[in-house]
Design a protein around this motif. Structure first.
Motif, PDB file in Angstrom:
ATOM      1  N   ALA A 126      91.593 -68.382 -79.254  1.00 35.37           N
ATOM      2  CA  ALA A 126      90.664 -69.243 -78.507  1.00 35.37           C
ATOM      3  C   ALA A 126      90.435 -68.627 -77.131  1.00 35.37           C
ATOM      4  N   PRO A 127      89.174 -68.561 -76.699  1.00 34.02           N
ATOM      5  CA  PRO A 127      88.921 -68.104 -75.335  1.00 34.02           C
ATOM      6  C   PRO A 127      89.439 -69.173 -74.361  1.00 34.02           C
ATOM      7  N   PRO A 128      89.659 -68.801 -73.095  1.00 34.67           N
ATOM      8  CA  PRO A 128      90.184 -69.780 -72.136  1.00 34.67           C
ATOM      9  C   PRO A 128      89.233 -70.947 -71.876  1.00 34.67           C
ATOM     10  N   GLU A 129      87.939 -70.749 -72.122  1.00 35.23           N
ATOM     11  CA  GLU A 129      86.971 -71.844 -71.966  1.00 35.23           C
ATOM     12  C   GLU A 129      86.049 -71.826 -73.178  1.00 35.23           C
ATOM     13  N   PRO A 130      85.434 -72.966 -73.515  1.00 37.57           N
ATOM     14  CA  PRO A 130      84.451 -72.938 -74.606  1.00 37.57           C
ATOM     15  C   PRO A 130      83.268 -72.039 -74.221  1.00 37.57           C
ATOM     16  N   LEU A 131      82.660 -71.425 -75.225  1.00 35.69           N
ATOM     17  CA  LEU A 131      81.545 -70.502 -74.985  1.00 35.69           C
ATOM     18  C   LEU A 131      80.219 -71.247 -75.020  1.00 35.69           C
ATOM     19  N   ASP A 132      79.249 -70.750 -74.254  1.00 31.96           N
ATOM     20  CA  ASP A 132      77.873 -71.257 -74.385  1.00 31.96           C
ATOM     21  C   ASP A 132      77.144 -70.557 -75.525  1.00 31.96           C
ATOM     22  N   ALA A 133      77.529 -69.317 -75.761  1.00 27.66           N
ATOM     23  CA  ALA A 133      76.897 -68.543 -76.839  1.00 27.66           C
ATOM     24  C   ALA A 133      77.849 -67.447 -77.274  1.00 27.66           C
ATOM     25  N   ALA A 134      77.633 -66.990 -78.498  1.00 27.77           N
ATOM     26  CA  ALA A 134      78.411 -65.858 -79.000  1.00 27.77           C
ATOM     27  C   ALA A 134      77.476 -64.938 -79.765  1.00 27.77           C
ATOM     28  N   GLU A 180      70.469 -68.894 -72.180  1.00 25.16           N
ATOM     29  CA  GLU A 180      70.736 -68.738 -70.747  1.00 25.16           C
ATOM     30  C   GLU A 180      72.156 -69.112 -70.349  1.00 25.16           C
ATOM     31  N   GLY A 181      72.971 -69.525 -71.311  1.00 28.83           N
ATOM     32  CA  GLY A 181      74.328 -69.981 -70.965  1.00 28.83           C
ATOM     33  C   GLY A 181      75.124 -68.908 -70.235  1.00 28.83           C
ATOM     34  N   THR A 182      76.098 -69.341 -69.431  1.00 28.53           N
ATOM     35  CA  THR A 182      76.802 -68.362 -68.603  1.00 28.53           C
ATOM     36  C   THR A 182      78.043 -67.788 -69.283  1.00 28.53           C
ATOM     37  N   ARG A 183      78.605 -68.498 -70.262  1.00 28.68           N
ATOM     38  CA  ARG A 183      79.834 -67.990 -70.896  1.00 28.68           C
ATOM     39  C   ARG A 183      79.493 -67.414 -72.265  1.00 28.68           C
ATOM     40  N   CYS A 189      84.533 -57.491 -68.426  1.00 30.42           N
ATOM     41  CA  CYS A 189      84.691 -58.725 -69.201  1.00 30.42           C
ATOM     42  C   CYS A 189      85.778 -59.591 -68.542  1.00 30.42           C
ATOM     43  N   ALA A 190      85.514 -60.896 -68.490  1.00 32.18           N
ATOM     44  CA  ALA A 190      86.445 -61.817 -67.835  1.00 32.18           C
ATOM     45  C   ALA A 190      87.722 -61.994 -68.650  1.00 32.18           C
ATOM     46  N   TRP A 191      87.597 -61.806 -69.949  1.00 34.71           N
ATOM     47  CA  TRP A 191      88.719 -62.033 -70.851  1.00 34.71           C
ATOM     48  C   TRP A 191      88.512 -61.170 -72.084  1.00 34.71           C
ATOM     49  N   ALA A 192      89.584 -60.682 -72.653  1.00 35.97           N
ATOM     50  CA  ALA A 192      89.493 -59.967 -73.930  1.00 35.97           C
ATOM     51  C   ALA A 192      90.693 -60.366 -74.766  1.00 35.97           C
ATOM     52  N   GLY A 193      90.450 -60.605 -76.040  1.00 31.72           N
ATOM     53  CA  GLY A 193      91.542 -61.019 -76.918  1.00 31.72           C
ATOM     54  C   GLY A 193      91.167 -60.790 -78.365  1.00 31.72           C
ATOM     55  N   ALA A 194      92.007 -61.320 -79.247  1.00 34.99           N
ATOM     56  CA  ALA A 194      91.784 -61.142 -80.677  1.00 34.99           C
ATOM     57  C   ALA A 194      90.730 -62.131 -81.175  1.00 34.99           C
ATOM     58  N   ALA A 238      75.232 -58.423 -69.254  1.00 32.36           N
ATOM     59  CA  ALA A 238      75.677 -59.796 -68.983  1.00 32.36           C
ATOM     60  C   ALA A 238      76.390 -59.874 -67.633  1.00 32.36           C
ATOM     61  N   ALA A 239      77.225 -58.875 -67.328  1.00 26.52           N
ATOM     62  CA  ALA A 239      77.919 -58.869 -66.037  1.00 26.52           C
ATOM     63  C   ALA A 239      76.899 -58.764 -64.899  1.00 26.52           C
ATOM     64  N   HIS A 240      75.872 -57.947 -65.124  1.00 31.71           N
ATOM     65  CA  HIS A 240      74.798 -57.805 -64.131  1.00 31.71           C
ATOM     66  C   HIS A 240      74.088 -59.138 -63.905  1.00 31.71           C
ATOM     67  N   ASP A 241      73.948 -59.925 -64.976  1.00 29.63           N
ATOM     68  CA  ASP A 241      73.315 -61.250 -64.880  1.00 29.63           C
ATOM     69  C   ASP A 241      74.305 -62.326 -64.432  1.00 29.63           C
ATOM     70  N   GLU A 242      75.463 -61.899 -63.976  1.00 28.57           N
ATOM     71  CA  GLU A 242      76.505 -62.800 -63.476  1.00 28.57           C
ATOM     72  C   GLU A 242      76.979 -63.793 -64.518  1.00 28.57           C
ATOM     73  N   ARG A 243      77.056 -63.317 -65.750  1.00 27.02           N
ATOM     74  CA  ARG A 243      77.637 -64.152 -66.806  1.00 27.02           C
ATOM     75  C   ARG A 243      79.090 -63.745 -67.005  1.00 27.02           C
ATOM     76  N   GLU A 244      79.853 -64.681 -67.524  1.00 26.15           N
ATOM     77  CA  GLU A 244      81.242 -64.406 -67.857  1.00 26.15           C
ATOM     78  C   GLU A 244      81.290 -63.950 -69.306  1.00 26.15           C
ATOM     79  N   VAL A 245      81.857 -62.786 -69.542  1.00 27.09           N
ATOM     80  CA  VAL A 245      81.880 -62.249 -70.899  1.00 27.09           C
ATOM     81  C   VAL A 245      83.297 -62.302 -71.455  1.00 27.09           C
ATOM     82  N   PHE A 246      83.391 -62.798 -72.672  1.00 25.38           N
ATOM     83  CA  PHE A 246      84.652 -62.909 -73.398  1.00 25.38           C
ATOM     84  C   PHE A 246      84.552 -61.981 -74.597  1.00 25.38           C
ATOM     85  N   ALA A 247      85.411 -60.974 -74.635  1.00 26.98           N
ATOM     86  CA  ALA A 247      85.331 -59.945 -75.682  1.00 26.98           C
ATOM     87  C   ALA A 247      86.383 -60.206 -76.747  1.00 26.98           C
TER      88      ALA A 247
END
Ligand SMILES: [Zn+2]
Ligand SMILES: [Zn+2]
Length: 327
Positions: A217-225, A161-164, A208-213, A181-190
């Motif tokens: 490191a994502p801008p915040e720690p993730l709840d799940a990947a 259920e984590g948001t990030r 997606c809130a953020w996309a990178g290589a 995930a966006a529909h569930d109001e989660r922040e997605v990091f690609a």
């Protein structure tokens, strides 16, 4: 009928003329209108998954129309539009089936692996494993829902259920699950291959809130990947990015070896788990949800005869979204 056939692992698919298969009691014959190309097909063709049946027609994201109904089939009729996913049979009797975990059935048969699949003009399937396709999706647009969507959604639910939420590998499955995930109001990091700028902007375009290589490191720690790319080192990479209690879900059927790693990456109740196959309930749940969001699929269409080119584009990372074959 025309079919693209795998005669030996590591070989190219051969264009072939075959007899139209016959629907036995309990089965339906489906005229294929579109079939998605899944990374699992690539693992089968390339021999990373040992073949269980040869020759075999790959393809388990089949959208088609019921052409013949076998004896005893009452819930489908000629002309119904149906989808056929990876799970083609489960025994209903083993401990897994009885526990509602038919995805782990000891006698499971999979479409395009044990049973001939959808890289053909017709396919036969046990009618209990075919699903009505929601209206509003064209045949081609619906195809990726059947595996990238269904198994992606199973992986998404396993992520908790984590948001990030981090998504490693932004292909057919991730581009659908990012929308859920966006529909569930989660922040997605690609996370994509380093240097894949077009993949990263594709991810941002889907909310997606953020996309990178993948090594960033994502801008915040993730709840799940969720790891969709078949790359074992991403497991340790993702573990290093999830917060205490975080979950790393491996969504593919095959992955290169996972490197050894220090226990501190797992410590603090982090979890690594895999997702295998799907249940029919997963299919019902996801196909009901998709039109409500609504999930939009990005597809690249190929003629059936160009199946090898589609697999090549998937292998080499040249696709945005999902490849779909049209007979
Ligand atoms: Zn079973
Ligand atoms: Zn698949």
């Amino acid at each position: 009928m025309k079919a693209m056939v795998l005669n030996g692992s590591g070989a190219r698919l051969e264009p072939s003329e075959r007899e139209v298969p016959v629907a036995l009691p309990g089965e339906i014959l489906v005229r294929v209108r579109a079939c998605g190309v899944c990374r699992t097909d690539l693992h089968i063709v390339d021999g990373e998954l040992p073949p269980v049946e040869l020759p075999i027609v790959p393809g388990h994201e089949i959208v088609g129309v019921v052409d013949v109904v076998g004896d005893g089939v009452t819930h489908l009729k000629v002309g119904d539009r149906v989808g056929i996913p990876w799970l083609g049979y489960s025994c209903g009797a083993c401990a897994f089936c009885r526990a509602g975990r038919e995805n782990l059935c000891v006698s499971a048969r999979f479409t395009g692996y044990h049973n001939d699949g959808g890289y053909a003009e017709f396919a036969v399937v046990d009618a209990g494993y075919a699903f009505k396709i929601p209206d509003g999706y064209s045949d081609v647009d619906a195809a990726p829902l059947l595996c990238a969507g269904l198994i992606g959604y199973r992986a998404y639910r396993m992520a908790g259920e984590g948001t990030r939420l981090g998504l490693y590998g932004f292909g057919a499955a991730a581009h659908l699950i990012a929308q859920v995930a966006a529909h569930d109001e989660r922040e997605v990091f690609a996370f994509t291959k380093p240097g894949d700028d077009s993949g990263q902007s594709f991810a941002r375009s889907l909310g997606c809130a953020w996309a990178g290589a993948s090594n960033e490191a994502p801008p915040e720690p993730l709840d799940a990947a969720i790891i969709f790319a078949p790359v074992g080192p991403l497991v340790t990479e993702a573990l290093s990015r999830v917060a205490p209690g975080g979950v790393v879900v491996c969504a593919g059927i095959h992955m290169s070896d996972i490197p050894s790693f220090p226990y501190r990456l797992l410590w603090e109740e982090r979890v690594v788990r895999s997702v295998a196959n799907l249940t029919r309930q997963d299919a019902r749940d996801f196909l009901a949800l998709a039109p409500k969001i609504p999930i939009k699929t990005r597809v690249q269409r190929y003629d059936l005869a160009d199946a090898n080119a589609a697999l090549g584009d998937l292998r080499d990372g040249r696709l945005q979204g999902a490849a779909v074959l049209v007979p």
